[in-house]
Design a protein around this motif. Sequence first.
Motif, mmCIF file in Angstrom:
data_model
loop_
_atom_site.group_PDB
_atom_site.id
_atom_site.type_symbol
_atom_site.label_atom_id
_atom_site.label_comp_id
_atom_site.label_asym_id
_atom_site.label_seq_id
_atom_site.Cartn_x
_atom_site.Cartn_y
_atom_site.Cartn_z
ATOM 1 N N ASN A 61 0.831 -1.208 0.000
ATOM 2 C CA ASN A 61 0.000 0.000 0.000
ATOM 3 C C ASN A 61 0.863 1.255 0.000
ATOM 4 O OD1 ASN A 61 -2.525 -1.141 -0.094
ATOM 5 N ND2 ASN A 61 -2.726 -1.295 2.126
ATOM 6 N N LYS A 87 2.145 1.705 -3.334
ATOM 7 C CA LYS A 87 1.048 2.032 -4.265
ATOM 8 C C LYS A 87 0.590 3.481 -4.107
ATOM 9 C CE LYS A 87 -2.925 -0.280 -3.618
ATOM 10 N NZ LYS A 87 -3.857 -1.417 -3.661
ATOM 11 N N ASP A 134 5.321 5.927 5.038
ATOM 12 C CA ASP A 134 5.480 6.439 3.670
ATOM 13 C C ASP A 134 5.217 7.932 3.625
ATOM 14 O OD1 ASP A 134 2.679 7.121 2.818
ATOM 15 O OD2 ASP A 134 2.335 4.990 3.149
ATOM 16 N N ILE A 189 -4.230 9.403 4.364
ATOM 17 C CA ILE A 189 -5.592 8.853 4.463
ATOM 18 C C ILE A 189 -6.480 9.889 5.139
ATOM 19 C CG2 ILE A 189 -6.971 6.939 5.379
ATOM 20 C CD1 ILE A 189 -4.349 5.333 5.565
ATOM 21 N N GLN A 233 -12.668 0.714 1.002
ATOM 22 C CA GLN A 233 -11.620 1.536 0.398
ATOM 23 C C GLN A 233 -12.000 2.987 0.653
ATOM 24 O OE1 GLN A 233 -11.522 -0.100 -3.673
ATOM 25 N NE2 GLN A 233 -9.486 -0.862 -3.154
ATOM 26 N N GLU A 234 -10.994 3.878 0.537
ATOM 27 C CA GLU A 234 -11.267 5.260 0.960
ATOM 28 C C GLU A 234 -12.442 5.870 0.201
ATOM 29 O OE1 GLU A 234 -7.897 7.572 2.146
ATOM 30 O OE2 GLU A 234 -8.713 9.274 1.053
ATOM 31 N N THR A 242 -10.878 4.757 -5.585
ATOM 32 C CA THR A 242 -9.607 4.104 -5.204
ATOM 33 C C THR A 242 -9.351 2.863 -6.059
ATOM 34 O OG1 THR A 242 -9.968 4.873 -2.957
ATOM 35 C CG2 THR A 242 -8.266 3.227 -3.246
ATOM 36 N N GLY A 246 -7.015 -3.123 -6.268
ATOM 37 C CA GLY A 246 -7.162 -3.624 -4.900
ATOM 38 C C GLY A 246 -8.612 -3.928 -4.565
ATOM 39 N N SER A 247 -8.784 -4.623 -3.445
ATOM 40 C CA SER A 247 -10.122 -5.095 -3.086
ATOM 41 C C SER A 247 -10.609 -4.535 -1.757
ATOM 42 C CB SER A 247 -10.086 -6.616 -2.974
ATOM 43 O OG SER A 247 -9.112 -6.977 -2.010
ATOM 44 N N GLY A 248 -9.703 -3.894 -0.995
ATOM 45 C CA GLY A 248 -10.103 -3.391 0.328
ATOM 46 C C GLY A 248 -10.116 -4.497 1.366
ATOM 47 N N GLY A 294 -7.034 -6.237 2.256
ATOM 48 C CA GLY A 294 -5.713 -6.366 2.871
ATOM 49 C C GLY A 294 -5.666 -5.907 4.321
ATOM 50 N N MET A 295 -6.234 -4.743 4.605
ATOM 51 C CA MET A 295 -6.177 -4.181 5.969
ATOM 52 C C MET A 295 -6.979 -5.032 6.953
ATOM 53 S SD MET A 295 -4.333 -1.703 6.340
ATOM 54 C CE MET A 295 -3.292 -0.958 5.159
HETATM 55 P P1 ADP Z 1 -6.525 -2.383 -1.035
HETATM 56 O O1 ADP Z 1 -5.170 -1.789 -0.905
HETATM 57 O O2 ADP Z 1 -6.538 -3.713 -1.689
HETATM 58 O O3 ADP Z 1 -7.535 -1.428 -1.578
HETATM 59 P P2 ADP Z 1 -6.410 -2.485 1.832
HETATM 60 O O4 ADP Z 1 -7.372 -3.097 2.790
HETATM 61 O O5 ADP Z 1 -5.001 -2.924 1.893
HETATM 62 O O6 ADP Z 1 -7.061 -2.712 0.416
HETATM 63 O O7 ADP Z 1 -6.470 -0.921 2.046
HETATM 64 C C1 ADP Z 1 -7.738 -0.312 2.195
HETATM 65 C C2 ADP Z 1 -7.649 1.140 1.813
HETATM 66 O O8 ADP Z 1 -6.896 1.857 2.777
HETATM 67 C C3 ADP Z 1 -6.949 1.409 0.511
HETATM 68 O O9 ADP Z 1 -7.802 1.188 -0.599
HETATM 69 C C4 ADP Z 1 -6.574 2.883 0.685
HETATM 70 O O10 ADP Z 1 -7.694 3.694 0.407
HETATM 71 C C5 ADP Z 1 -6.253 2.969 2.179
HETATM 72 N N1 ADP Z 1 -4.809 2.840 2.440
HETATM 73 C C6 ADP Z 1 -4.160 1.791 2.958
HETATM 74 N N2 ADP Z 1 -2.852 2.040 3.103
HETATM 75 C C7 ADP Z 1 -2.650 3.292 2.666
HETATM 76 C C8 ADP Z 1 -1.492 4.144 2.547
HETATM 77 N N3 ADP Z 1 -0.275 3.727 2.923
HETATM 78 N N4 ADP Z 1 -1.675 5.374 2.037
HETATM 79 C C9 ADP Z 1 -2.904 5.801 1.669
HETATM 80 N N5 ADP Z 1 -4.028 5.057 1.745
HETATM 81 C C10 ADP Z 1 -3.907 3.812 2.231
#
Ligand code: ADP
Length: 489
Positions: free
Chosen positions: A314, A317, A347, A352, A366-367, A371, A377-379, A381-382
């Motif tokens: 992320n 990205k 980073d 965010i 996702q934000e 996004t 991405g799928s939202g 990972g977090m």
């Molecule tokens: P994905 O990256 O597959 O969309 P994640 O669950 O990893 O899903 O992240 C969810 C959302 O959190 C991302 O779509 C992004 O909007 C936000 N995000 C996560 N990490 C960062 C980051 N380092 N900088 C900015 N936004 C982030």
Amino acid sequence: MFMRIILEYIDYHLLPLFLLFIAIVSAVICIIFYFRQRERWNKIEQDILGEREFYHTFAVNRQESFLVIQKSDLRILYISPNFEQMTGIPGERVRADIEVLKNMVTAKEARNIIKQLKEWDGIHELKLEFAYKTMGNDNMAHGYAVIQPDEENVCYLAAFGDNTQDYKIRSALKEQLEQAYQESQAKTDFLSKMSHEIRTPMNGILGMLSLAKVHVNDPKQTSYYLERAESLSQFLLTLINDILDMSRIESGKMELEQIPFDLYGVAEKLDSMFRSTTEAKQLRWDVQMQDFDVCRVIGDELRLTQVIINFISNAVKFTPPGGAVTVTFRQMHKIDGKLHLMIRVRDTGKGIKSDFISRIFRPFEQEDASTAHHYGGSGLGMAIADNIVKLMQGEIIVESEEGKGTEFVVYVSLPIAEGDQIVPESWREEKITEDVQERKKIIDDFTLDGVHILLAEDNVGVQLDENREEADKKEGNGLEKNETEEIIE
Ligand code: ADP
């Protein structure tokens, strides 16, 4: 003639008597009225006194306290002893001035209660719900009052109860319902998005394969199409793995391994995994190991790495070229055979939005809608990272500022593995040396030749003594913005 003389005589002599007679009659009527009224009030007070015993017996050990309020002047005729217990306000104070009850609620709540009382028909039961403060306690509690007139319509009977627990349960349930609704909505959105997301690479793979088939006699073209098909398959596999991980977590089937592994090995792997990607994107990339005197721990290396990879992916990205991504592993302390570990991914990317931070760990979030379109991405990972860290009894802290960057910090404690703990000093030294050399070069190349410096201070004639300069340096302070400026060249 005779009659006229008599009448004049009466007029003249008996008028005062007549007036006196009227006054006596009025006084008698008033006295009768007063005694009758007193009798009536006495009866009410007697009734209330009689009922007081009943109320007392009734009110003891009750969850509610009771008040009897005289309708005509809002005088409190009865207040149950547990009112003080519940509110901290002595009954005598309420008896002396009913207005004291206003102090229990905020001005806004008081206005709301008064409005409801004004709109009340005075016949049917009225139930008020409000937040209130008990005396000597700053926390808000939640209560209710039920008010209704007595049978003779002379008094109000009021019951007051505390329903803070109920309120908390109701609020928590409401929140859970809202969250469940949002999750279900997010899943519905996700499913419709996924069908698109899965179909797109699938179509791409099929298209690339059929093109490769058409160009089978041209090895260069064929290998190009096959490579594209391979990377699309890789993307699809990652997506499917995420979905599987998420469903495993949600069904409580994810289990962690407990196997010894080397933290330096993890750092090394991550370093080599992302070095070329960050280089290609022109990002400054650094992996740091700090303060380690042990490095072999017991845990699930793959899952821990998965969490960090997600943060780094992320970070890469969402950070534009020219930015920096830094990963820091730090040994915090060792207690009871456990290593308390901090892993930070920082980073300098887009950051965010603060309102999204509270939702970032929810699955499929996702934000914003754009996004996925811009960054893919799928939202998931977090949510996966959060659940894995929770399974490890750890926690994740997120700090971010829009336009400035983001920092994910993971805190976990892992049992220290038995056996040799060989901390590769050279790994750290090499990094530090590289770092120090780079910084030294920047300082060496820096020159003040031909530079004009503007210093500003709001105290005219202030001396910047050495101590002040030292203190400022230590605190990282610059000179403050000034109203009066002195220019020193
Ligand atoms: P994905 O990256 O597959 O969309 P994640 O669950 O990893 O899903 O992240 C969810 C959302 O959190 C991302 O779509 C992004 O909007 C936000 N995000 C996560 N990490 C960062 C980051 N380092 N900088 C900015 N936004 C982030």
